[in-house]
Write a protein that holds these residues in place. Structure first.
Motif, PDB file in Angstrom:
ATOM      1  N   ALA A 206       0.822  -1.208   0.000  1.00 25.57           N
ATOM      2  CA  ALA A 206       0.000   0.000   0.000  1.00 25.57           C
ATOM      3  C   ALA A 206       0.852   1.251   0.000  1.00 25.57           C
ATOM      4  O   ALA A 206       0.565   2.208  -0.712  1.00 25.57           O
ATOM      5  CB  ALA A 206      -0.923  -0.007   1.223  1.00 25.57           C
ATOM      6  N   VAL A 207       1.910   1.236   0.793  1.00 26.44           N
ATOM      7  CA  VAL A 207       2.648   2.469   1.019  1.00 26.44           C
ATOM      8  C   VAL A 207       3.696   2.714  -0.065  1.00 26.44           C
ATOM      9  O   VAL A 207       4.074   3.842  -0.327  1.00 26.44           O
ATOM     10  CB  VAL A 207       3.257   2.450   2.440  1.00 26.44           C
ATOM     11  CG1 VAL A 207       4.229   3.576   2.647  1.00 26.44           C
ATOM     12  CG2 VAL A 207       2.148   2.542   3.464  1.00 26.44           C
TER      13      VAL A 207
ATOM     14  N   TYR B 239      -2.935  -3.446  -5.705  1.00 28.75           N
ATOM     15  CA  TYR B 239      -3.292  -3.667  -4.307  1.00 28.75           C
ATOM     16  C   TYR B 239      -3.710  -5.123  -4.086  1.00 28.75           C
ATOM     17  O   TYR B 239      -4.609  -5.614  -4.754  1.00 28.75           O
ATOM     18  CB  TYR B 239      -4.456  -2.760  -3.902  1.00 28.75           C
ATOM     19  CG  TYR B 239      -4.062  -1.338  -3.565  1.00 28.75           C
ATOM     20  CD1 TYR B 239      -2.728  -0.961  -3.477  1.00 28.75           C
ATOM     21  CD2 TYR B 239      -5.032  -0.380  -3.318  1.00 28.75           C
ATOM     22  CE1 TYR B 239      -2.386   0.349  -3.156  1.00 28.75           C
ATOM     23  CE2 TYR B 239      -4.700   0.931  -2.999  1.00 28.75           C
ATOM     24  CZ  TYR B 239      -3.371   1.279  -2.928  1.00 28.75           C
ATOM     25  OH  TYR B 239      -3.041   2.565  -2.604  1.00 28.75           O
TER      26      TYR B 239
ATOM     27  N   SER C 284      -8.942  -1.248   3.947  1.00 30.74           N
ATOM     28  CA  SER C 284      -9.651  -0.024   3.591  1.00 30.74           C
ATOM     29  C   SER C 284     -11.052  -0.064   4.173  1.00 30.74           C
ATOM     30  O   SER C 284     -11.565   0.944   4.640  1.00 30.74           O
ATOM     31  CB  SER C 284      -9.787   0.136   2.073  1.00 30.74           C
ATOM     32  OG  SER C 284      -8.609  -0.182   1.434  1.00 30.74           O
TER      33      SER C 284
ATOM     34  N   TYR D 154      -7.419   5.456  14.601  1.00 28.64           N
ATOM     35  CA  TYR D 154      -6.411   5.574  13.564  1.00 28.64           C
ATOM     36  C   TYR D 154      -6.387   6.937  12.895  1.00 28.64           C
ATOM     37  O   TYR D 154      -5.553   7.220  12.081  1.00 28.64           O
ATOM     38  CB  TYR D 154      -6.581   4.470  12.505  1.00 28.64           C
ATOM     39  CG  TYR D 154      -5.691   3.332  12.825  1.00 28.64           C
ATOM     40  CD1 TYR D 154      -4.409   3.247  12.301  1.00 28.64           C
ATOM     41  CD2 TYR D 154      -6.085   2.374  13.731  1.00 28.64           C
ATOM     42  CE1 TYR D 154      -3.572   2.231  12.640  1.00 28.64           C
ATOM     43  CE2 TYR D 154      -5.253   1.346  14.076  1.00 28.64           C
ATOM     44  CZ  TYR D 154      -4.001   1.279  13.528  1.00 28.64           C
ATOM     45  OH  TYR D 154      -3.156   0.267  13.873  1.00 28.64           O
TER      46      TYR D 154
ATOM     47  N   PRO E   8      -3.826   4.465   0.675  1.00 34.44           N
ATOM     48  CA  PRO E   8      -3.831   3.259   1.505  1.00 34.44           C
ATOM     49  C   PRO E   8      -4.673   3.475   2.754  1.00 34.44           C
ATOM     50  O   PRO E   8      -4.895   4.608   3.174  1.00 34.44           O
ATOM     51  CB  PRO E   8      -2.368   3.070   1.896  1.00 34.44           C
ATOM     52  CG  PRO E   8      -1.590   3.897   0.949  1.00 34.44           C
ATOM     53  CD  PRO E   8      -2.487   5.002   0.508  1.00 34.44           C
ATOM     54  N   PRO E   9      -5.128   2.367   3.347  1.00 30.91           N
ATOM     55  CA  PRO E   9      -6.054   2.463   4.468  1.00 30.91           C
ATOM     56  C   PRO E   9      -5.429   3.023   5.737  1.00 30.91           C
ATOM     57  O   PRO E   9      -4.226   2.874   5.968  1.00 30.91           O
ATOM     58  CB  PRO E   9      -6.470   1.012   4.702  1.00 30.91           C
ATOM     59  CG  PRO E   9      -5.398   0.188   4.087  1.00 30.91           C
ATOM     60  CD  PRO E   9      -4.876   0.990   2.942  1.00 30.91           C
TER      61      PRO E   9
ATOM     62  N   ALA F 141      -3.821   4.840   8.899  1.00 30.86           N
ATOM     63  CA  ALA F 141      -2.679   5.727   9.066  1.00 30.86           C
ATOM     64  C   ALA F 141      -1.678   5.577   7.925  1.00 30.86           C
ATOM     65  O   ALA F 141      -0.861   6.465   7.684  1.00 30.86           O
ATOM     66  CB  ALA F 141      -2.003   5.444  10.402  1.00 30.86           C
ATOM     67  N   ALA F 142      -1.729   4.462   7.203  1.00 31.06           N
ATOM     68  CA  ALA F 142      -0.795   4.240   6.111  1.00 31.06           C
ATOM     69  C   ALA F 142      -0.976   5.273   5.004  1.00 31.06           C
ATOM     70  O   ALA F 142      -0.045   5.553   4.247  1.00 31.06           O
ATOM     71  CB  ALA F 142      -0.967   2.826   5.548  1.00 31.06           C
TER      72      ALA F 142
ATOM     73  N   GLU G 277       1.231   8.034   5.712  1.00 33.35           N
ATOM     74  CA  GLU G 277       2.591   7.528   5.540  1.00 33.35           C
ATOM     75  C   GLU G 277       3.003   7.564   4.060  1.00 33.35           C
ATOM     76  O   GLU G 277       4.095   8.004   3.706  1.00 33.35           O
ATOM     77  CB  GLU G 277       2.646   6.097   6.053  1.00 33.35           C
ATOM     78  CG  GLU G 277       3.989   5.614   6.465  1.00 33.35           C
ATOM     79  CD  GLU G 277       4.087   5.444   7.974  1.00 33.35           C
ATOM     80  OE1 GLU G 277       5.134   5.815   8.493  1.00 33.35           O
ATOM     81  OE2 GLU G 277       3.133   4.965   8.609  1.00 33.35           O
TER      82      GLU G 277
END
Lengths: 304, 297, 519
Positions: free
Chosen positions: B218-219, B227, B235, B244, C92-93, C95-96, C99
Motif C-alpha cells: 500500500a505504502v 493492491y 480499507s 487511527y 492506503p487504508p 494511518a498508512a 505515511e
C-alpha cells in the motif's frame, strides 16, 4: 594465500550458495541503514535524501528529549512489564498446546483441532479489538452479563488499570497460542518414534517421556525462540494497545511505541521517532547478547 | 506396536480430548460469529448489533456487494495476492533454505561472520524512507515485485531453519560423500528430503506473511491495480475507526460512513478462508517422522 | 556406519518438486505487467495535455477506489473540458495513507501536485499560492469568507493553501436531547436556547424514568467543546492572561476546576456512560436505547445515528438540540479555532498553474463541476433533483452499477460541501445540518486567538514535551471527573503540568501571539 585457495577449493560451493543471501541482505538491509543518521539530525518528512545526508548533525538532542520526557520511566516500566507478563504466559502456552495435540492419536481430531487453534492468527488486530469489546463491554458484554447474573455490578474492565494488562495478556495468548504451536509440532515430527517405543517397553510414564524425550528433542526450537523473544522485549504490542487503551489506563498501558505514535502523529517528528527506534534497537541488542550467552552457558546452540 | 493403555493414561487421553474441545470452541466461536454476521442483511445488523451467532434471515447481500456488478476490484486483488503468495513463498524458501543450509555447516570457515551478517538486520534498521529510496532506485515501485524482491529473507526464520538443519546427523552426509555423491547431490537428496517438516513450516510462515501482507504494497505503490486483497480488507475495516485518525481526522469527514459490519465480516471471510485451507494440506509433511527414513537403512 | 544407506528422495517427491518449480515459472511469465507509474511522464504528455496529480481530500465514496472504466470516463470528461488531465490516487487504508503521502513528498520520485493537511506543518515543502489564486483562482477566492482565508496566511500575508475546514462554528459540538423522552415526560425543551440547569433537570428526569439512561460524549475534548464555556470566560480556547501578558491553555483558566467539579458530580450521579472516556461503541449504546443526552460531534447523530433511526431499531427514538447552551458564564460552547487544514501545492510541482485551474473549475458557482468531480458523469451517475440544484440524485449507488469513487474531488471543504446534498434519507439530514449551521459562529464563544497564524512546526520544535502535556491533560482530568483522583489535588495537577514543561508551551504560543497582535 594458498590457505585461502585451499579453503575456497574445499568450501567454495557453500560460499557460492550463500552469495545470493549476502547480496540481498546488503542491498535491502544494510544500504538503508544509513537512515540511522536521521536520529542525529533534524529531519522533516519531506526532506529529500540529499538534504538528509547533507544536513548537519545535531548530536543527541532527540535522545535527550526522550530521556527527559516526563513519562520516560513510566513508559519503560509499562513496556517491560507488559512484555514480561506476555512472555510468561504466551511463551509456554504453545509448547503445552503442542504437547497435548501431539498426544492425540485420532488423525482427524488432531488436524481439525490444530487448524481451529490458529484461526485467531488470521484476524487482524481491529477484529480482535472488536471481539474484546464484545466480551468485556459494560453494556451487554459477555463477562458483565455473567457478573450481573451472579448479582454483581457491571464493571468497566477495559478502563480499569487493575484489569487492563490481564486483558492484553489473555488476548495475546488466545491469538498466538495455536500459531505458535506449529513450529513445535514440526520439531516433534522429527523425533524418532522408536525412542518412544523403547521408553514404553521400559515402562517410562507419559510425564517421563515428555521430560526425557520430547522436550530435549525440541529444545533447539525452544531455545532459539526464547532468545528471539528476549530480544523483542521492547515491543509490547503496539497495535493491540493502540486499539484497546484509553486515557484512564495510560498509567499501566502507555508504552514507548504508543507514546511516540501520539507525539509524532500531529507534529511529524521523524528524527525523534528514529532516535527512540535506535534506542530500542540498542537495548534489544544487549538483551539478545545476554540471552545468547545464557543459551551457551546451558550448552545450547544460540544465535551463533 | 502400542501397548495397552493403563487406566491413568486413559483418563489422561479423555481429559486431553475434553480440554482440546473446550479450547477449540474458544477459538471457533468468534470465527462463527464473523461468518454469521457476513450472512445477515444490513437491516438485521443494525437491529441486532455486533455479536450474532445464528442469522435470522440469511442473505448473500454482503457478498453480492463485494463481488457483484461490473467491478473487478476484488478479483484483481485476489490475483495479485495469489501471485505474490506463490511466487514469494517459493523464492523466500529458496533463499532462506540456501542461507540456512550454509550456516548450518559447523566446519565452514567464516561461519560466525556470515551469521552476524544475518543477525544485525534483526536488530537495526534504517527506517522507511531510505528503504523506499533503495527500492525505488531498483525500479521496483509500482510493480508487483515490490511485495516480493525486498523481502526474500526473514533473518529470524533463516536462523530457526538453520537450527532445524543442525539436528540432522552429519554422518548421513559423510556416508553419502563416501558413496561418491557430490555436494549438490547431498543437498538435494539428503538434506532436502530430511528437512521437509522444517521447510513446509517455514514455507507456511512465508506464505501466510505474504498472504497477510499489506503495508508495503500500500505504502510503496501508487497503482491501485497492484493492491492485494488485504489492502482492500483494511480499507473497509479501518474506515471510520477513530483511533487511527487521531484528533484531526474526526474534525471533518462527511463521507465517513463506516460500512456496515456485515460487509466487514464478509470481507474477513473472503480474505481468510483460502489461506486457512492451505495448512491441512501441508500438515501431513510433519505427522510422521521423516527423519527416520534416512537413519534406518 | 552402514553403507547401505538409501536416499530418501523418492521419485514422487522429486516430480512434485519439479512441478512446483514449473508452475512457479508459468506464474512468473504471466506476472502482472509493469504498470505505468504516476510520475513517469512529468508535465507535458505527447498530446499537449498537461497531467496533474492530486491526492484525494476525503475518504473515497468507495474506499477501494473507482471501477477503472468509470474512472477513465470521468477523467476524459474533465480533460475535454479543461485541457488538463487530472490523475487521482487511491490512498492506503488508515494511518498508512498519511505515511504514503509523506513518503511521496520526501522521496520526490513521483509527481504530486496537490494534497491536504495542516499547512503549518508542511510549510517547508510547499509553495505560496497568493498570485496563482489571484490570476487563476477567482472562484476559489470568492467561495470562502475573509475570516477563513486568514487561517491560510502566514505573518507576511502570503496564502499557503486553499481552506478546507476554515473557521468552524460551535455547530460541530452540540448537546443533543432525547426527543421522544422529552415529549413523553413533558420536560422543557427550546430549540433556541437551553440552560445547564435545564440539562441537569432533564437528565435527572430521564434517569428517574429509566435507571439505565446515560449521558455520553465522544471524548474529553468534545465534552469541553460543548460545555466548558458555561463555567469559564473563554471556554475551550487558549486565553490571554492580562496579569502576566501570557497565552495559556484553557486548563489554567479560572473556572476550569469548577467545570471539572461539576462533571465529577454528574459522574457520581451515575449520569455518564461508564465507557464514555474509553472505547465506547457509540452505535452500540444508541442501539441499546438508553442514550438520553449526547454532548458531542454532530455527525455521530446525523450519520451514525440516522442509520439507526431510519431502521427504527428503538421505536420512536430521535434527538434534538438547542442552538445555544448557556450557563453561569454565558455560552457553554466554544467555536473551533482549527483552521490551518488546507489544500497545498508541493514546492517542486511543475504544474502549479494547472492545479489551481483544475480546482478553480471545481469551484464553478454553477455547481455542476464539483458534483462531477465527486460523483461522476452528470446524467449517468447523478443528476440534480430539480433546478434549484440543491439536491443530487445518485444513480451509481444502485446495486451493481460501476462506481466512480471521487479520486479527483478536491472540493471537500466548507464551501462546496454546503452547496448541495444527496437526495437520500441517510445523507439528507447530515448535509442539511452542515448547510444550516456551518458559517454560524454565534452559538459558541469565539477563541481569542482565532486569527493568529501560529507556526505549528516552530511550536513543536520549541515544546519537546508537547505529548507529555497532552497526556497529563487527558489522563489526569479524566481521573478527576471519574473520581479516581480527589479534586483536592487539582493544584498538584497544575504543578505537574509545569514540571512536564508547560512554561515552554506558554512561551512558544505567547511569542507568536504577541508578534501577530503587535503587542
Amino acid at each position: 594465500m594458498t590457505e585461502v585457495l585451499r579453503i575456497l577449493r574445499k568450501h567454495g560451493f557453500y560460499y557460492l550458495l550463500f552469495l545470493p543471501v549476502a547480496v540481498y541482505l546488503i542491498i535491502f538491509k544494510y544500504v538503508p541503514m544509513i537512515g540511522i543518521m536521521i536520529a542525529f539530525k533534524d529531519v522533516t518528512p519531506f526532506m529529500s535524501m540529499g538534504e538528509i545526508v547533507t544536513s548537519s548533525f545535531i548530536g543527541f538532542k532527540h535522545f535527550v528529549n526522550f530521556f527527559n520526557s516526563f513519562f520516560f520511566w513510566d513508559l519503560m516500566e509499562n513496556t517491560l512489564m507488559i512484555s514480561i507478563y506476555k512472555t510468561l504466559w504466551s511463551f509456554p502456552a504453545p509448547i503445552l498446546l503442542a504437547l497435548l495435540i501431539n498426544e492425540v492419536h485420532n488423525t482427524y481430531f488432531k488436524r481439525i483441532s490444530q487448524t481451529i487453534s490458529y484461526l485467531p492468527h488470521f484476524f487482524s488486530m481491529v477484529i480482535v479489538a472488536g471481539l474484546v469489546y464484545v466480551v468485556f463491554g459494560v453494556q451487554g458484554g459477555l463477562v458483565n452479563h455473567l457478573v450481573v447474573l451472579t448479582g454483581g455490578e457491571p464493571q468497566h474492565y477495559l478502563g480499569d488499570p487493575r484489569w487492563f494488562r490481564t486483558i492484553l495478556v489473555g488476548t495475546t495468548v488466545w491469538q498466538t497460542v495455536g500459531w505458535g504451536s506449529i513450529l513445535y509440532l514440526a520439531a516433534m515430527a522429527g523425533l524418532n518414534p522408536e525412542t518412544y517405543e523403547a521408553a514404553n517397553i521400559d515402562g517410562a510414564s507419559k510425564i517421563q517421556q515428555v521430560r526425557h524425550i520430547t522436550l530435549p528433542g525440541i529444545s533447539h526450537v525452544i531455545v532459539i525462540l526464547f532468545i528471539f523473544r528476549i530480544g523483542d522485549l521492547l515491543d509490547a504490542g503496539f497495535e493491540q494497545i493502540l486499539l484497546l487503551y484509553s486515557p484512564s489506563v495510560y498509567e499501566v498501558a502507555d508504552i514507548i511505541d504508543t507514546y511516540v505514535y501520539r507525539a509524532g502523529l500531529l507534529n511529524l517528528k521523524y528524527s525523534f521517532a528514529s532516535a527512540v527506534g535506535l534506542y530500542k534497537s540498542i537495548l534489544a541488542l544487549l538483551l539478545l547478547l545476554a540471552a545468547n550467552k545464557f543459551a551457551h552457558f546451558l550448552g545450547h546452540q544460540g544465535i551463533w | 506396536m502400542r501397548i495397552k493403555a493403563t487406566p491413568m493414561e486413559r483418563l489422561f487421553y479423555l481429559g486431553n480430548y475434553v480440554f482440546l474441545i473446550v479450547v477449540s470452541l474458544l477459538f471457533l466461536i468468534p470465527f462463527i460469529s464473523v461468518l454469521s454476521t457476513s450472512f445477515i442483511s444490513t437491516a438485521e445488523w443494525a437491529r441486532r448489533g455486533n455479536f450474532v451467532l445464528i442469522p435470522e434471515a440469511p442473505t448473500l447481500e454482503a457478498y453480492q456487494f463485494l463481488f457483484g456488478g461490473s467491478k473487478g476490484t476484488v478479483f484483481n486483488a485476489y490475483k495479485i495476492t495469489f501471485f505474490r503468495t506463490i511466487v514469494g513463498t517459493v523464492l523466500c524458501l529458496t533463499f532462506t533454505g540456501l542461507g540456512a543450509y550454509v550456516l548450518a555447516r559447523r566446519n565452514l570457515p567464516g561461519r560466525t561472520f556470515m551469521t552476524l551478517l544475518v543477525f544485525i538486520p534483526m536488530v537495526f534498521s534504517g527506517g522507511l524512507i531510505p528503504f523506499y529510496l533503495v527500492v525505488d532506485r531498483l525500479r521496483l515501485t509500482n510493480t508487483v515485485w515490490i511485495m516480493i524482491t525486498p523481502f526474500l529473507v526473514n533473518p529470524w526464520w533463516l536462523l530457526i531453519m538453520r537450527n532445524f538443519l543442525m539436528t540432522i546427523p552429519v554422518e548421513l552426509e559423510e556416508a553419502a560423500l563416501m558413496d561418491g555423491a557430490n555436494p549438490l547431490t547431498v543437498l538435494l537428496r539428503v538434506y532436502l528430503p530430511l528437512s521437509m517438516p522444517a521447510l513446509t513450516t517455514i514455507g507456511l510462515f512465508y506464505a501466510v506473511w505474504h498472504w497477510n501482507g499489506w503495508f508495503y504494497a500500500a505504502v510503496f505503490n501508487s497503482n491501485r491495480d497492484l493492491y492485494p486483497i488485504q489492502v482492500i480488507l483494511r480499507s473497509i475495516l479501518y474506515l471510520g475507526d477513530a483511533s487511527y485518525r487521531g484528533d484531526l481526522g474526526i474534525m471533518f469527514e462527511p463521507e465517513m460512513m463506516p460500512p456496515a459490519q456485515t460487509l466487514k465480516a464478509a470481507m474477513i471471510i473472503v480474505t481468510t478462508v483460502p489461506i486457512l485451507l492451505v495448512y491441512p494440506f501441508i500438515q501431513r509433511y510433519f505427522v510422521k517422522g521423516l527423519l527416520i527414513g534416512g537413519v534406518k537403512g | 556406519m552402514k553403507h547401505g544407506l538409501k536416499y530418501t528422495v523418492d521419485r514422487r517427491q522429486f516430480l512434485r518438486l519439479s512441478a512446483l518449480a514449473a508452475s512457479g515459472s508459468i506464474i512468473l511469465a504471466c506476472a502482472p505487467g509493469q504498470a505505468p507509474a504516476g510520475g513517469d511522464d512529468m508535465g507535458m504528455a505527447e498530446d499537449g495535455i498537461v497531467d496533474v496529480y492530486v491526492w484525494p481530500s476525503i475518504a473515497l465514496v468507495r474506499p477501494e477506489g473507482s471501477d477503472p472504466g468509470k474512472y477513465k470516463e470521468v477523467q476524459d470528461y474533465i480533460t475535454e473540458q479543461l485541457g488538463i488531465r487530472p490523475n487521482g490516487f487511491v490512498p492506503p487504508p488508515g494511518a498508512a495513507g498519511r505515511e504514503r503521502l509523506n513518503l511521496m513528498l520526501s522521496s520526490q520520485t513521483e509527481q504530486l501536485d496537490m494534497f491536504t493537511g495542516d499547512w503549518t506543518q508542511y510549510k517547508a515543502a510547499i509553495m505560496p499560492i497568493t498570485d496563482l489564486l489571484e490570476e487563476y483562482g477567482q472562484n476559489i477566492l470568492t467561495a470562502f469568507p475573509e475570516a477563513t482565508w486568514s487561517g491560510m496566511k502566514d505573518a507576511n500575508g502570503d496564502i499557503w493553501g486553499i481552506p478546507r475546514l476554515g473557521l468552524m462554528g460551535h455547530t460541530w459540538n452540540f448537546t443533543w436531547f432525547r426527543e421522544d423522552w422529552i415529549n413523553d415526560l413533558g420536560l422543557p425543551f427550546d430549540s433556541e436556547q437551553m440552560t445547564i440547569d435545564q440539562l441537569e433537570g432533564n437528565m435527572a428526569a430521564f434517569q428517574e424514568a429509566n435507571p439505565d439512561a446515560v449521558l455520553v460524549t465522544n471524548n474529553l475534548g468534545s465534552l469541553e467543546g460543548c460545555l466548558l464555556g458555561a463555567w469559564s470566560e473563554y471556554g475551550r480556547s487558549r486565553w490571554y492572561d492580562e496579569s502576566d501578558g501570557q497565552i495559556k491553555p484553557y486548563q489554567l483558566q479560572p473556572g476550569y476546576e469548577a467545570f471539572v467539579t461539576k462533571m465529577n458530580e454528574w459522574w457520581n450521579n451515575g449520569w455518564f456512560h461508564k465507557e464514555v472516556f474509553a472505547n465506547m461503541d457509540f452505535e452500540e449504546v444508541l442501539r441499546s436505547g438508553n442514550m438520553g443526552i449526547h454532548c458531542g460531534w454532530y455527525s455521530r447523530m446525523t450519520i451514525l445515528g440516522q442509520r439507526i433511526f431510519l431502521e427504527d431499531v428503538v421505536p420512536g427514538m430521535d434527538f434534538v438540540f438547542p442552538l445555544k447552551m448557556v450557563g453561569p458564564m454565558g455560552l457553554a460552547g466554544t467555536n473551533n479555532a482549527n483552521m490551518t487544514q488546507g489544500y497545498m501545492i508541493p514546492a517542486n510541482s511543475p504544474v502549479a498553474k494547472e492545479v489551481i485551474q483544475f480546482v478553480n473549475w471545481q469551484y464553478d458557482p454553477v455547481r455542476d463541476n464539483a458534483v462531477t468531480a465527486h460523483y461522476g458523469i452528470q446524467g449517468t451517475d447523478w443528476d440534480w433533483v430539480d433546478e434549484s440544484k440543491e439536491q443530487v440524485r445518485r444513480y451509481d449507488a444502485e446495486a451493481g452499477a460501476a462506481i466512480y469513487a471521487g479520486e479527483l474531488y478536491q472540493g471537500a471543504g466548507l464551501a462546496i460541501e454546503t452547496w448541495s446534498a444527496p437526495e437520500d434519507p441517510l445523507w439528507g439530514r447530515h448535509y442539511d445540518h452542515i448547510k444550516k449551521y456551518v458559517f454560524d459562529y454565534s452559538n459558541g464563544k469565539m477563541p481569542v486567538d482565532f486569527d493568529v497564524p501560529y507556526d505549528g512546526a516552530a511550536i513543536a520544535e520549541q515544546v519537546p514535551s508537547m505529548e507529555d502535556i497532552n497526556r497529563l491533560n487527558s489522563e489526569e482530568v479524566i481521573k478527576f471527573i471519574t473520581g479516581v483522583r480527589p479534586l483536592t489535588e487539582f493544584s498538584d495537577f497544575v504543578d505537574s503540568l509545569y514540571r512536564a514543561g508547560l512554561q515552554d508551551w506558554i512561551d512558544a504560543y505567547t511569542s507568536q501571539y504577541v508578534a501577530a497582535k503587535g503587542l
